[in-house]
Enzyme design. Structure first.
Site, PDB file in Angstrom:
ATOM      1  N   TYR A  33     -56.054  24.087   1.509  1.00  0.00           N
ATOM      2  CA  TYR A  33     -56.203  23.367   2.766  1.00  0.00           C
ATOM      3  C   TYR A  33     -55.888  24.288   3.940  1.00  0.00           C
ATOM      4  O   TYR A  33     -55.378  25.399   3.753  1.00  0.00           O
ATOM      5  CB  TYR A  33     -55.305  22.119   2.787  1.00  0.00           C
ATOM      6  CG  TYR A  33     -53.824  22.400   2.938  1.00  0.00           C
ATOM      7  CD1 TYR A  33     -53.077  22.939   1.885  1.00  0.00           C
ATOM      8  CD2 TYR A  33     -53.165  22.145   4.135  1.00  0.00           C
ATOM      9  CE1 TYR A  33     -51.723  23.194   2.031  1.00  0.00           C
ATOM     10  CE2 TYR A  33     -51.808  22.397   4.288  1.00  0.00           C
ATOM     11  CZ  TYR A  33     -51.091  22.923   3.229  1.00  0.00           C
ATOM     12  OH  TYR A  33     -49.760  23.187   3.366  1.00  0.00           O
ATOM     13  N   ARG A  52     -57.929  32.886   6.494  1.00  0.00           N
ATOM     14  CA  ARG A  52     -56.946  32.522   5.460  1.00  0.00           C
ATOM     15  C   ARG A  52     -57.560  31.534   4.469  1.00  0.00           C
ATOM     16  O   ARG A  52     -57.308  31.622   3.261  1.00  0.00           O
ATOM     17  CB  ARG A  52     -55.682  31.948   6.106  1.00  0.00           C
ATOM     18  CG  ARG A  52     -54.596  31.618   5.080  1.00  0.00           C
ATOM     19  CD  ARG A  52     -53.285  31.232   5.710  1.00  0.00           C
ATOM     20  NE  ARG A  52     -53.389  30.006   6.497  1.00  0.00           N
ATOM     21  CZ  ARG A  52     -52.408  29.503   7.232  1.00  0.00           C
ATOM     22  NH1 ARG A  52     -51.236  30.126   7.295  1.00  0.00           N
ATOM     23  NH2 ARG A  52     -52.578  28.391   7.905  1.00  0.00           N
ATOM     24  N   ARG A 100     -62.950  15.423 -16.650  1.00  0.00           N
ATOM     25  CA  ARG A 100     -61.641  16.076 -16.678  1.00  0.00           C
ATOM     26  C   ARG A 100     -61.484  17.036 -17.856  1.00  0.00           C
ATOM     27  O   ARG A 100     -61.608  16.633 -19.015  1.00  0.00           O
ATOM     28  CB  ARG A 100     -60.515  15.032 -16.732  1.00  0.00           C
ATOM     29  CG  ARG A 100     -59.153  15.690 -16.520  1.00  0.00           C
ATOM     30  CD  ARG A 100     -58.013  14.718 -16.632  1.00  0.00           C
ATOM     31  NE  ARG A 100     -56.749  15.388 -16.332  1.00  0.00           N
ATOM     32  CZ  ARG A 100     -56.135  16.218 -17.183  1.00  0.00           C
ATOM     33  NH1 ARG A 100     -56.642  16.454 -18.371  1.00  0.00           N
ATOM     34  NH2 ARG A 100     -55.013  16.817 -16.830  1.00  0.00           N
ATOM     35  N   HIS A 102     -59.524  21.227 -18.334  1.00  0.00           N
ATOM     36  CA  HIS A 102     -58.887  22.299 -17.555  1.00  0.00           C
ATOM     37  C   HIS A 102     -59.917  23.319 -17.067  1.00  0.00           C
ATOM     38  O   HIS A 102     -59.922  23.699 -15.904  1.00  0.00           O
ATOM     39  CB  HIS A 102     -57.791  22.977 -18.367  1.00  0.00           C
ATOM     40  CG  HIS A 102     -56.543  22.149 -18.481  1.00  0.00           C
ATOM     41  ND1 HIS A 102     -56.547  20.866 -18.966  1.00  0.00           N
ATOM     42  CD2 HIS A 102     -55.264  22.413 -18.148  1.00  0.00           C
ATOM     43  CE1 HIS A 102     -55.316  20.370 -18.927  1.00  0.00           C
ATOM     44  NE2 HIS A 102     -54.513  21.293 -18.423  1.00  0.00           N
ATOM     45  N   LYS A 147     -52.682  28.872   0.175  1.00  0.00           N
ATOM     46  CA  LYS A 147     -52.375  27.597   0.843  1.00  0.00           C
ATOM     47  C   LYS A 147     -52.905  26.454  -0.039  1.00  0.00           C
ATOM     48  O   LYS A 147     -53.906  25.793   0.267  1.00  0.00           O
ATOM     49  CB  LYS A 147     -52.966  27.573   2.257  1.00  0.00           C
ATOM     50  CG  LYS A 147     -52.246  26.573   3.158  1.00  0.00           C
ATOM     51  CD  LYS A 147     -52.519  26.859   4.610  1.00  0.00           C
ATOM     52  CE  LYS A 147     -52.055  25.754   5.536  1.00  0.00           C
ATOM     53  NZ  LYS A 147     -50.644  25.412   5.472  1.00  0.00           N
ATOM     54  N   GLU A 180     -38.940  30.895   2.973  1.00  0.00           N
ATOM     55  CA  GLU A 180     -39.558  30.279   4.158  1.00  0.00           C
ATOM     56  C   GLU A 180     -39.155  28.814   4.152  1.00  0.00           C
ATOM     57  O   GLU A 180     -38.394  28.367   3.291  1.00  0.00           O
ATOM     58  CB  GLU A 180     -41.080  30.439   4.106  1.00  0.00           C
ATOM     59  CG  GLU A 180     -41.710  29.782   2.882  1.00  0.00           C
ATOM     60  CD  GLU A 180     -43.222  29.952   2.798  1.00  0.00           C
ATOM     61  OE1 GLU A 180     -43.863  30.141   3.841  1.00  0.00           O
ATOM     62  OE2 GLU A 180     -43.743  29.869   1.667  1.00  0.00           O
ATOM     63  N   LEU A 205     -46.115  31.862   2.413  1.00  0.00           N
ATOM     64  CA  LEU A 205     -47.428  31.699   3.029  1.00  0.00           C
ATOM     65  C   LEU A 205     -47.449  32.539   4.303  1.00  0.00           C
ATOM     66  O   LEU A 205     -46.530  32.422   5.122  1.00  0.00           O
ATOM     67  CB  LEU A 205     -47.684  30.233   3.377  1.00  0.00           C
ATOM     68  CG  LEU A 205     -49.074  30.037   3.991  1.00  0.00           C
ATOM     69  CD1 LEU A 205     -50.139  30.096   2.907  1.00  0.00           C
ATOM     70  CD2 LEU A 205     -49.163  28.742   4.762  1.00  0.00           C
TER      71      LEU A 205
HETATM   72  N1  PMP Z   1     -45.134  28.258   5.193  1.00  0.00           N
HETATM   73  C1  PMP Z   1     -45.526  27.112   4.612  1.00  0.00           C
HETATM   74  C2  PMP Z   1     -45.057  26.810   3.230  1.00  0.00           C
HETATM   75  C3  PMP Z   1     -46.347  26.206   5.309  1.00  0.00           C
HETATM   76  O1  PMP Z   1     -46.738  25.067   4.736  1.00  0.00           O
HETATM   77  C4  PMP Z   1     -46.736  26.520   6.635  1.00  0.00           C
HETATM   78  C5  PMP Z   1     -47.559  25.558   7.445  1.00  0.00           C
HETATM   79  N2  PMP Z   1     -48.727  25.185   6.821  1.00  0.00           N
HETATM   80  C6  PMP Z   1     -46.309  27.721   7.190  1.00  0.00           C
HETATM   81  C7  PMP Z   1     -45.512  28.577   6.440  1.00  0.00           C
HETATM   82  C8  PMP Z   1     -46.711  28.113   8.598  1.00  0.00           C
HETATM   83  O2  PMP Z   1     -48.065  28.470   8.645  1.00  0.00           O
HETATM   84  P1  PMP Z   1     -48.907  28.350   9.991  1.00  0.00           P
HETATM   85  O3  PMP Z   1     -48.162  29.081  11.036  1.00  0.00           O
HETATM   86  O4  PMP Z   1     -50.202  28.966   9.657  1.00  0.00           O
HETATM   87  O5  PMP Z   1     -49.013  26.880  10.292  1.00  0.00           O
END
Ligand code: PMP
Length: 288
Positions: A33, A52, A100, A102, A147, A180, A205
């Site tokens: 996403y 991304r 369904r 895998h 993501k 994070e 991320l």
């Molecule tokens: N880390 C994670 C785990 C996130 O979900 C997000 C937001 N989607 C971010 C960092 C920040 O990413 P961005 O600045 O692209 O929104």
């Protein structure tokens, strides 16, 4: 006005039950996403977000649902249909619909869903006063750079943070280093005045806001180090903050209940928040 979503070629009310039971996103979390903000009808940092998205799609062996120009027109049309200029745009691509199993068949078409909703940025008081975070062990998988829609550890940690009266959960790896936030990147200004955030890699991320902020900081002559930090270092730091597309640059003033420095947002944080807000065309509540 009822919100309108885009689902595989159709504009539908957001309440529509329009996703197939055997969608691989639903059954396997086989999807990715993006979240993009629109300010004054402009989709900010669009190419960075769509780059991304392409990287995430490649990592889950999924072709793009459509060419980039068509995708951009579609998102703009969705904003128009929802009569929104300041909005959070959500788009999700899953590997498609198949019985369904895998493994999946050759040539499967990806599924694509997009929604928009009115932007809800942090309140002026959150921006001025800062927010609290609480730490939890990082229980996620080894590819947090994708993501992925598989967000179970993130949502469980976030819910615990909210239950503890905190805005965000900071996730901590086995070495005691902050990776994070559950949905944001984590930053400190260390005792030497250096802006510190974890380097890119599979443990985090790569936030679009993180990228932009590093550029703004370097442009403003703020010393920067991309290195991991511990929870103890964050608590003892001069400043802490978090970043994301929807949280912008948000001061962190307490970590696990302990104040960061004097418990007030720091000067570098406020400066970066103002620079970022100005770049986005948003009013900043952190300027004095
Ligand atoms: N880390 C994670 C785990 C996130 O979900 C997000 C937001 N989607 C971010 C960092 C920040 O990413 P961005 O600045 O692209 O929104």
């Amino acid at each position: 006005m009822a919100r309108i979503a885009y689902v595989d070629g159709r504009f539908l009310p957001i309440s529509a039950r329009a996703v197939a039971i055997e969608d691989r996103g639903l059954q396997f979390a086989h999807g990715v996403y993006e979240v993009i903000k629109a300010v004054g009808g402009r989709l900010l940092d669009l190419d960075r977000h769509l780059d991304r998205l392409d990287r995430s799609l490649a990592a889950i062996a999924c072709p793009p649902p459509m060419a980039r120009p068509a995708l951009v027109l579609l998102l703009e049309e969705l904003l128009r249909r929802n009569r929104l200029a300041d909005a959070t745009v959500y788009l999700q691509v899953s590997r498609g619909v198949a019985p369904r199993n895998h493994a999946w068949p050759e040539g499967l078409r990806p599924s694509f869903v997009a929604t928009v909703r009115p932007a809800r940025f942090p309140s002026p008081s959150e921006q001025r006063e800062g927010v609290r975070v609480v730490t939890f062990p990082d229980e996620r998988w080894a590819r947090c750079d994708i993501k992925s829609i598989a967000l179970l550890p993130n949502v469980l940690a976030k819910q615990k943070a909210v239950a503890a009266g905190c805005r965000e959960a900071w996730l901590v790896d086995r070495d005691g280093l902050v990776t994070e936030g559950a949905s944001s990147n984590a930053w400190i200004v260390d005792r030497e005045g250096v802006l510190v955030t974890r380097p890119l890699g599979p443990a985090i991320l790569g936030g679009v806001t993180r990228d932009v902020l590093l550029e703004l900081a370097r442009g403003a002559g703020i010393p920067v180090a991309e290195r991991p930090f511990t929870v103890a270092e964050a608590v003892a730091a001069r400043e802490a903050f978090l970043t994301s597309t929807t949280s912008l640059v948000l001061p962190v003033t307490r970590i696990d209940g302990a104040p960061v420095a004097n418990g007030r947002p720091g000067t570098i944080t406020r400066k970066l928040a103002a620079l970022y807000a100005a770049r986005c065309g948003l009013a900043s509540a952190t300027e004095e």
